[in-house]
Every structure is written in structure tokens, then in C-alpha cells.
Design an enzyme around this catalytic site. Structure first.
Site, PDB file in Angstrom:
ATOM      1  N   ASP A  57     -64.215 -13.094 -15.294  1.00 29.46           N
ATOM      2  CA  ASP A  57     -63.020 -12.299 -15.023  1.00 29.46           C
ATOM      3  C   ASP A  57     -63.098 -11.602 -13.670  1.00 29.46           C
ATOM      4  O   ASP A  57     -62.074 -11.308 -13.064  1.00 29.46           O
ATOM      5  CB  ASP A  57     -62.849 -11.233 -16.109  1.00 29.46           C
ATOM      6  N   HIS A  88     -33.124 -52.535  -0.423  1.00 30.38           N
ATOM      7  CA  HIS A  88     -34.558 -52.307  -0.288  1.00 30.38           C
ATOM      8  C   HIS A  88     -35.225 -53.541   0.315  1.00 30.38           C
ATOM      9  O   HIS A  88     -36.050 -53.444   1.231  1.00 30.38           O
ATOM     10  CB  HIS A  88     -35.194 -52.018  -1.659  1.00 30.38           C
ATOM     11  N   GLN A 123     -61.795  -9.117 -24.666  1.00 29.79           N
ATOM     12  CA  GLN A 123     -60.447  -9.683 -24.567  1.00 29.79           C
ATOM     13  C   GLN A 123     -59.448  -8.904 -25.406  1.00 29.79           C
ATOM     14  O   GLN A 123     -58.304  -8.714 -25.012  1.00 29.79           O
ATOM     15  CB  GLN A 123     -60.461 -11.147 -25.006  1.00 29.79           C
ATOM     16  N   HIS A 157     -57.380  -6.078 -23.839  1.00 33.38           N
ATOM     17  CA  HIS A 157     -56.307  -6.341 -22.877  1.00 33.38           C
ATOM     18  C   HIS A 157     -54.976  -5.813 -23.382  1.00 33.38           C
ATOM     19  O   HIS A 157     -54.166  -5.289 -22.613  1.00 33.38           O
ATOM     20  CB  HIS A 157     -56.186  -7.850 -22.610  1.00 33.38           C
ATOM     21  N   GLU A 198     -57.970 -20.061 -23.655  1.00 35.90           N
ATOM     22  CA  GLU A 198     -58.030 -19.667 -22.249  1.00 35.90           C
ATOM     23  C   GLU A 198     -59.492 -19.526 -21.827  1.00 35.90           C
ATOM     24  O   GLU A 198     -59.913 -20.051 -20.807  1.00 35.90           O
ATOM     25  CB  GLU A 198     -57.297 -18.341 -22.069  1.00 35.90           C
ATOM     26  N   HIS A 199     -60.255 -18.777 -22.614  1.00 32.98           N
ATOM     27  CA  HIS A 199     -61.692 -18.614 -22.381  1.00 32.98           C
ATOM     28  C   HIS A 199     -62.438 -19.122 -23.613  1.00 32.98           C
ATOM     29  O   HIS A 199     -62.084 -18.769 -24.737  1.00 32.98           O
ATOM     30  CB  HIS A 199     -62.062 -17.143 -22.174  1.00 32.98           C
TER      31      HIS A 199
END
Length: 425
Positions: free
Chosen positions: A356, A415, A255, A258, A322-323
């Protein structure tokens, strides 16, 4: 990576902060770019592409000839890998398609809900330092399964004005209808407002850096739907005495590479593991082509030594990664305690990189703590749920007085009358 031992709960909030740019400055920059695209369309997109990507573009849309050329130039083994991943993603996501079920809430009152595809969707595929063609599979497959009629893809070109061949091959494989050479904020603006070349869409999908995330959030305020605020990638790893230091280090680096604004978190039970992982990080980092980016990400990252397993899980739920990787023998048991995470990887042989690319689950996931409220992308992300109801005369007679009483109590006489005029004998 900085190490913290059993920090007090009062410190968790500050220690778990992600690296962010100054919000007001970021919004001002992004807002100006969006306004340029809105006002000048293709001309602005081309100018901004030259400015930010150093690419002079004459035609924004990728031609059929370029797609054929890309497919022919791509390694056959990579093509097979992409198609294998696509098949797994299709298998997993196809199970998410639900059938319409009619419910009779009381005699003569029938209600049902139907999934209807969003007609025009836009996919943003980061390029920059890494051409994320895998994201095309993660977005294009569920979009097609949902039945979206127009799937527009934007991705930043290289300095030669081209997109990576794998991006074009994957786009064709999943059925993307139009591909454009545009990246960053200008791509988000083009899909949000529409230009002479790039169609306006109803919902924008895809990850990106803080500028792209900010752009998505700003256009959302103007009525364009987005998948989620998906910013820089992140991973949290929980490791106990059964973990393999080399595996843990590899997951953290997967990660960190990235980008410099990514973040990784390691939570360990035993302090002795910290030194072992750090040694592996040093060794593996030195061999990475993207080691400079990964090293900067590690500077933004932290290691927590938490003696108690339950407390460790509470901290991880607070971080809402996230992970999340559970590198331990009792991962199945611990997984039941996870309440905040985008996607979870159990055990020693479930690296995050499998998710991924090819296991079948989606890798477009909530970051920056949004996993507390958001889910990852699925087929549901590409559809609207429309409810229907149909009443017989008998059904309206049965439910009518209930509606009248409630409407009258709220002071909404019209109504009540909409029911009354139909039920007066």
C-alpha cells in the site's frame, strides 16, 4: 465474521458477493450530481462541496502559498518516508518503460508500436475519513514517467477548506501540475466535463467509494477513459497451520479500517485457526482509532474453512481479490496457482500494507472481482500504444495480392483498389 465450512461450489457465487448499494438508486443520485456539474461548473462544485464536505470554498485551486505552507508544516520524518516510498515506486515502475522495436514482417514491410503519453490525466485522491496521500505516489509517479503533460489532482477538503499537508507535499513531490479542493462525484464530473477552474482531462484515475466508482463508470459511457472500476478496498488471506494468528488478524484489520463498505475474506485449512484469529481480531480491534468502521466492515466479511488446498485456491481465484495474502510456508508454490488477483503478498513477512505504501508495486488495483479481467495501474495505464507501418515499393508488391484477395472476398473493392493502383506496372 461469519464462518462457513467447506461450502458447496453451488454456494460460492452468493457467498462471495461484495456489499453493494442498490444500482438504480445509486446511478440516479450520481447522475443528477454529474449533470449539475456539467451544467453549472464551478458554482455546482462549490455548492456540492459545502453540502457533502461541509466546506465553504471560494477558490477551488490550491495556491502555491498553500503548498509551501503545507510542506513547511509537515513532520520531517514523514517527508523522508514519503520520498523513500516515491523512490521505490519510481524504481519499480521505471522498468515498465519499453523501447520501440521495429519488426519486418516480410521484406519491405516494416511495423512498429510506440508509446505516447496521454496528455491530460486526472487523479482522484480520497480524503474523507483518511487522507490517502500514498495514492498520489501510486498515480503521480507513473504519470510522470509516462510523460503526461498535465496532471490534475482533486481531493475533498476538510471542514476548514484545506487539504491535508501530506497530500500537498506528495503532489508537489511527484510533479502534479494543478491541485483542486473537490471530492466525491463532483470532482469526477469536473475532471470529465471541465469547469471554469478545473481542466477537462482524457482519463481519470483513482479509487473511491461506491459513489465515486459509479461516477467514473457513468462518465466512461460518455467518452472519458478511466483506469478501472476501483471501489471499496478488500483483502483475502489464505492461512494454513504455519500462519501466525496475530499476523493474519492484523492483515484483515488493515483493510477493514478503510471503511464500513470494505470487505475481508479469510480462507483457512484448519478450523482451530479460526478461533485463534477471532481472538486476535477482538484484541487488536479494540485498540484501533477507527475500530467502529473496521467493525462494520467485519460484519460484511467471511471466514471459509476449506480442508483441501487446491479447493481453497480455486475459491480464492473465484473471489478475485484486490489484495491476496498467502500466509503459509509454501507461498511461492501456491503463488503459481493464482490467476485472479490484483496484487499478491507471499509468506508471513509480506503484509499488504507494505504494498500500500512503499515496496514499489502499485496499490491502485481492481476490486469487486474485476481482477478477473483488469490489471492494476502501471506506466502503461498512462500511455496510448500507437502502431505504425511503412512499406517500400517492393514490400507492397510482395503483400499486395494477399490484401487484394482478402478485400475482394469481403466485397470491399475500394480497399483492393488502394493496393492495385500502386502495384499496376
Amino acid at each position: 465474521m461469519k464462518v462457513f465450512e467447506n461450502p458447496a461450489r453451488s454456494e460460492w457465487n452468493s457467498l462471495l458477493q461484495r456489499p453493494v448499494a442498490e444500482a438504480a438508486k445509486l446511478e440516479a443520485i450520481v447522475g443528477d450530481i454529474l449533470q449539475q456539474v456539467k451544467a453549472r461548473g464551478d458554482e455546482a462544485v462549490k455548492e456540492l462541496t459545502l453540502r457533502f464536505d461541509k466546506a465553504a470554498i471560494t477558490e477551488l485551486q490550491v495556491s502555491e502559498a498553500e503548498i509551501r505552507e503545507a510542506s513547511a508544516s509537515l513532520d520531517e520524518a514523514l517527508k523522508t518516508a514519503i520520498l523513500t516510498a516515491k523512490a521505490n515506486i519510481e524504481t519499480f515502475h521505471r522498468k515498465q518503460i519499453t523501447q520501440t522495436e521495429m519488426v519486418e514482417t516480410m521484406p519491405g514491410v516494416h511495423c512498429w508500436r510506440r508509446s505516447v503519453a496521454i496528455e491530460k490525466v486526472g487523479l482522484y485522491i480520497p480524503g474523507g475519513t483518511a487522507p490517502l496521500f500514498s495514492t498520489i505516489l501510486m498515480l503521480g509517479v507513473p504519470a510522470r514517467l509516462a510523460g503526461c503533460k498535465e496532471i490534475v489532482l482533486c481531493s475533498p477538503p476538510d471542514k476548514a477548506g484545506k487539504l491535508h499537508p501530506a497530500i500537498l507535499f506528495a503532489a508537489e513531490a511527484v510533479g502534479v501540475t494543478k491541485v483542486f479542493k473537490a471530492g466525491g462525484v463532483q470532482a469526477i464530473g469536473a475532471m470529465a466535463y471541465g469547469t471554469e477552474s478545473i481542466p477537462q482531462v482524457s482519463k481519470i484515475f483513482g479509487p473511491g467509494n461506491q459513489y465515486v466508482t459509479c461516477a467514473k463508470q457513468l462518465v466512461q459511457q460518455q467518452g472519458i477513459a478511466i483506469d478501472m472500476p476501483a471501489g471499496p478496498s478488500e483483502v483475502a488471506v489464505y492461512a494454513d497451520a504455519t500462519a501466525h494468528p496475530a499476523f493474519v488478524a492484523a492483515d484483515l484489520l488493515s483493510q477493514a479500517e478503510h471503511g464500513s463498505d470494505s470487505q475481508v475474506i479469510l480462507v483457512v485449512r484448519e478450523k482451530a485457526l479460526v478461533e485463534q484469529v477471532q481472538k486476535e481480531l477482538e484484541t487488536q480491534l479494540a485498540a484501533l482509532p477507527r475500530k467502529d468502521l473496521a467493525a462494520k466492515a467485519l460484519d460484511n466479511s467471511k471466514i471459509f474453512v476449506i480442508d483441501d488446498e487446491s479447493t481453497a485456491m480455486e475459491l480464492l481465484n473465484e473471489y478475485a481479490a484486490e489484495h491476496l495474502i498467502l500466509a503459509c510456508d509454501n507461498a511461492g508454490e501456491l503463488a503459481r496457482q493464482v490467476i485472479n488477483a490484483g496484487s499478491v503478498f507471499l509468506g508471513h513477512y509480506s503484509p499488504e500494507s507494505v504494498g500500500d505504501y512503499a515496496s514499489g508495486t502499485n496499490h491502485t488495483l481492481p476490486t469487486n472481482g474485476y481482477a478477473k479481467a483488469y490489471s492494476g495501474v502501471s506506466v502503461d495505464s498512462f500511455v496510448k500504444k500507437i502502431t505504425f507501418q511503412q512499406l517500400t515499393r517492393q514490400g507492397l508488391q510482395m503483400i499486395g495480392r494477399t490484401v487484394e484477395l482478402m478485400a475482394e472476398a469481403e466485397g470491399l473493392e475500394a480497399h483492393a483498389n488502394a493496393v492495385r493502383v500502386r502495384t499496376i506496372k
